[in-house]
Structures are given as C-alpha cells and as structure tokens.
Design an enzyme around this catalytic site. Sequence first.
Site, PDB file in Angstrom:
ATOM      1  N   LYS A 111       0.632  -1.072  -0.147  1.00 49.13           N
ATOM      2  CA  LYS A 111      -0.008   0.031  -0.046  1.00 49.13           C
ATOM      3  C   LYS A 111       0.744   1.224  -0.166  1.00 49.13           C
ATOM      4  O   LYS A 111       0.537   2.255  -0.645  1.00 49.13           O
ATOM      5  CB  LYS A 111      -1.070  -0.062   1.370  1.00 49.13           C
ATOM      6  CG  LYS A 111      -2.296  -0.975   1.052  1.00 49.13           C
ATOM      7  CD  LYS A 111      -2.718  -1.208   2.346  1.00 49.13           C
ATOM      8  CE  LYS A 111      -4.166  -2.265   2.049  1.00 49.13           C
ATOM      9  NZ  LYS A 111      -4.980  -2.353   3.215  1.00 49.13           N
ATOM     10  N   LYS A 190      -4.349  -9.773 -10.832  1.00 49.65           N
ATOM     11  CA  LYS A 190      -5.239  -9.878  -9.695  1.00 49.65           C
ATOM     12  C   LYS A 190      -6.267  -8.856  -9.817  1.00 49.65           C
ATOM     13  O   LYS A 190      -5.839  -7.499  -9.926  1.00 49.65           O
ATOM     14  CB  LYS A 190      -4.639  -9.974  -8.375  1.00 49.65           C
ATOM     15  CG  LYS A 190      -5.882 -10.006  -7.072  1.00 49.65           C
ATOM     16  CD  LYS A 190      -5.038  -9.373  -5.847  1.00 49.65           C
ATOM     17  CE  LYS A 190      -6.288  -9.307  -4.835  1.00 49.65           C
ATOM     18  NZ  LYS A 190      -6.683  -8.142  -4.073  1.00 49.65           N
ATOM     19  N   LYS A 193      -9.723  -3.195  -6.778  1.00 49.04           N
ATOM     20  CA  LYS A 193     -10.147  -1.861  -6.797  1.00 49.04           C
ATOM     21  C   LYS A 193      -8.817  -0.990  -6.985  1.00 49.04           C
ATOM     22  O   LYS A 193      -9.246   0.141  -7.958  1.00 49.04           O
ATOM     23  CB  LYS A 193     -10.841  -1.406  -5.358  1.00 49.04           C
ATOM     24  CG  LYS A 193     -11.990  -1.979  -5.155  1.00 49.04           C
ATOM     25  CD  LYS A 193     -12.355  -1.430  -3.496  1.00 49.04           C
ATOM     26  CE  LYS A 193     -13.037  -2.434  -2.853  1.00 49.04           C
ATOM     27  NZ  LYS A 193     -12.272  -2.916  -1.605  1.00 49.04           N
TER      28      LYS A 193
HETATM   29  P1  ADP Z   1      -9.380  -4.782  -3.238  1.00 45.32           P
HETATM   30  O1  ADP Z   1      -8.118  -5.771  -3.714  1.00 45.32           O
HETATM   31  O2  ADP Z   1     -10.143  -4.920  -4.675  1.00 45.32           O
HETATM   32  O3  ADP Z   1      -9.114  -3.536  -2.691  1.00 45.32           O
HETATM   33  P2  ADP Z   1     -10.228  -5.736  -0.881  1.00 45.32           P
HETATM   34  O4  ADP Z   1      -8.671  -5.980  -0.225  1.00 45.32           O
HETATM   35  O5  ADP Z   1     -11.179  -4.864  -0.110  1.00 45.32           O
HETATM   36  O6  ADP Z   1      -9.880  -5.748  -2.430  1.00 45.32           O
HETATM   37  O7  ADP Z   1     -10.807  -7.318  -0.651  1.00 45.32           O
HETATM   38  C1  ADP Z   1     -11.853  -7.735   0.154  1.00 45.32           C
HETATM   39  C2  ADP Z   1     -12.121  -9.203   0.077  1.00 45.32           C
HETATM   40  O8  ADP Z   1     -12.127  -9.602  -1.215  1.00 45.32           O
HETATM   41  C3  ADP Z   1     -10.941  -9.767   0.679  1.00 45.32           C
HETATM   42  O9  ADP Z   1     -11.101 -10.963   1.328  1.00 45.32           O
HETATM   43  C4  ADP Z   1     -10.207 -10.311  -0.607  1.00 45.32           C
HETATM   44  O10 ADP Z   1      -9.339 -11.474  -0.247  1.00 45.32           O
HETATM   45  C5  ADP Z   1     -10.996 -10.697  -1.515  1.00 45.32           C
HETATM   46  N1  ADP Z   1     -10.506 -10.241  -2.959  1.00 45.32           N
HETATM   47  C6  ADP Z   1     -10.392  -9.125  -3.377  1.00 45.32           C
HETATM   48  N2  ADP Z   1      -9.912  -9.157  -4.694  1.00 45.32           N
HETATM   49  C7  ADP Z   1      -9.888 -10.605  -4.950  1.00 45.32           C
HETATM   50  C8  ADP Z   1      -9.542 -11.274  -6.131  1.00 45.32           C
HETATM   51  N3  ADP Z   1      -9.008 -10.656  -7.180  1.00 45.32           N
HETATM   52  N4  ADP Z   1      -9.646 -12.518  -6.026  1.00 45.32           N
HETATM   53  C9  ADP Z   1      -9.929 -13.319  -4.918  1.00 45.32           C
HETATM   54  N5  ADP Z   1     -10.676 -12.655  -3.747  1.00 45.32           N
HETATM   55  C10 ADP Z   1     -10.385 -11.203  -3.690  1.00 45.32           C
END
Ligand code: ADP
Length: 320
Positions: A111, A190, A193
Amino acid sequence: MRVLSGIQPSGQLHIGNYFGSIRPNLEFQGKADQSFFFIADLHALTTVQDGAQLREAREDIVLDYLACGFDPSKSIIYFQSQVPEHTELMWILSTLTPMGLLERAVSYKEKVEKGIPASAGLFTYPVLMAADILLYQADRVPVGKDQKQHLEMTRDIAIKFNNAYGETFALPEPVIREEVAVVPGVDGQKMSKSYGNTIPLFGDEKAAKKAIMGIVTDSRGMNDPKDPDACVIYQIHRLFLSPAEQKSLADEYRSGLPYGEGKKKLLQTYLDYFAPMRERREEYAKKPDAVRKILDAGAAKAKALAEETMGKVRKAVGLS
Ligand code: ADP
Ligand code: TRP
C-alpha cells in the site's frame, strides 16, 4: 462453529470480492452456529479520507451484501464502528504485538508503494483485524489469498495473549478456496479496486459490459484452438459454472471459440447470474429504514457477544 469476515467500504465491489469473499461466506450461512459479516469502515479510514465518500461507500456496501444474499435472520450484519469494543481490544492487543511482526506485513508495504500515506493506522491495520476476529472467538474466516498473512498475524497475536494471560482466544483458521483464491482482472493481473481492472458487481451494466469486452487476449487467430488455462475470459467465466459446464466451455475454446464470442457468452452469464441480486438490491434501496434496523439489530447482537469476550479480557489483563 463461528464464521466471520468483513470487507472495507473503500470503493465499488467487484466480482473478485464476490467470488473470493462473499460467496464463500454465504456458503456457511445457516450452517455455522453463528456467522458474522461486517463492514470494516474503521479499516477503510486508512485509505478513504473524505467523509462524504466513506458515507456513500458504507451505504452501498450494505445494499451489496443484502443483495448478494446475506440474510439478517441467519447472519449478524453490522458496521465495525458500531461496536467500539473492536478498538478497545485492538489497543490491548497492540501492547503485545511485536513491531517486527507488523514490519513484515506485505500488504502494508504494497500500500505504501502504491502511494498510500504511511500512517500509524495503516501500520497497525493487522492489529485491528486481529481484534475484529478474536473479539467474537471466530474459528473460520473466509477470505481471498491476499489476506492469508493477516490471518497468520491474528493467530500469532492470539497465541501471545494466551501465553501471557492464560487461554482466552480461540485460534482462527482462514478458509481460502484455491479455485477462487485469485480472481484475475480484465488485464490478467489480480482483480483489485486499486488496479482499475475490475468487473463491477453492481452499478451501471454498461460499465460491466465495457470491462468484459475489454478483457485482454493473446493474438491467436479467430478460429485457432485456444488454451483455456491461459485465457483470462475463461478463467473468469469458469467461476460462474458447474464443473461439467466448465469442461464444456473449455472444450469450446480448444476447438477454436473466437475470443469475441467468448466475451459475449461471459457477459450473458454475468448478467443472468447477478440479475436476481440486482433486483433484490433495488428492493432494499427503496427501504432505508428497514436496512438501518437490520444493521442496528446486527450491531446489538454483535455487541453482546463482544462484551462476553471483553469481560474475560479486561479481567485477564487487570482492567477490572
Ligand atoms: P481490493 O483488492 O479490490 O481492494 P479488498 O482488499 O477490499 O479488495 O478485498 C476484500 C475481500 O475480497 C478480501 O477477502 C479479499 O481477499 C477478496 N478479494 C479481493 N480481490 C480478490 C481477487 N481478485 N480474488 C479473490 N479474492 C479477492
Ligand atoms: N483486511 C480485509 C480486507 O482488506 C478486511 C477485513 C478487516 C477483514 N477485518 C477483517 C476480513 C476480519 C476478515 C476478517 O479485505
């Protein structure tokens, strides 16, 4: 068995969140003795520092959860900030958390590399997450693979506490489904957001269409055989399908399904799959008072259970 998970209201949810976190959580609903699903709004403050934006994201994510099928009669749904015991426990746990443990956190480093200001809150994020989980003595935590290290830290912190003050916390296990551990984004990385490569879960259908039609592909000829394992369209599409349907779609790619056709099929599957949820979302959006009641009732239940643990913790550490 107690199952718990949360998502930060830090931007529009995408299908990676759905398949990696929401759907595996829903599978426990009704089967676990208690299932908790909360909105990690305190965590979101580490990256969203605009009050209006956070307020909107909190409201959206509640509707998203309810739309996806979280049932308030079976799951406890609430905002993290409604239960102040999260932050109280976080403080106590932070006094036992070695700096070295937090310094090894990959997500913090990532981050900061992305330009998020390195605040004390961002650094101690994993301690708040440990508090979220330990407060309810959760034993299963369904998350995506990126959260694995945070779960290991939670266990380390719980062990430290139990060693220092006597058995207090259950040790939680992550539930990480291999097949959905990393949902790829439209660029093949991956889906996240923060990478601008998402297929949104709800919101404007046109944006979803644009994202799906823009999925990266290789330069194979239109009717050439394709390799489903290397095809991002297939890797996303299979998440919606049963094993038998996956096999038949993979065979179509091997026999030369053009990528453009594959994208259209995926778009249709996406629209059909989420249509009932979109409808439910609209229904809930019309009833803000009912939604508020669901959250208040969820927070009251969560608080009662949190108090049980805090009673033990305060006693163990000498604060009561
Ligand atoms: P982002 O990476 O979009 O900011 P978050 O960190 O808010 O997403 O993730 C929220 C939940 O969704 C977590 O449990 C995370 O492991 C899951 N998650 C986010 N992106 C993915 C992905 N590409 N594949 C599988 N799980 C995901
Ligand atoms: N850190 C998680 C994420 O970014 C969100 C989260 C906060 C969480 N507290 C939690 C997930 C407790 C599971 C359990 O996705």
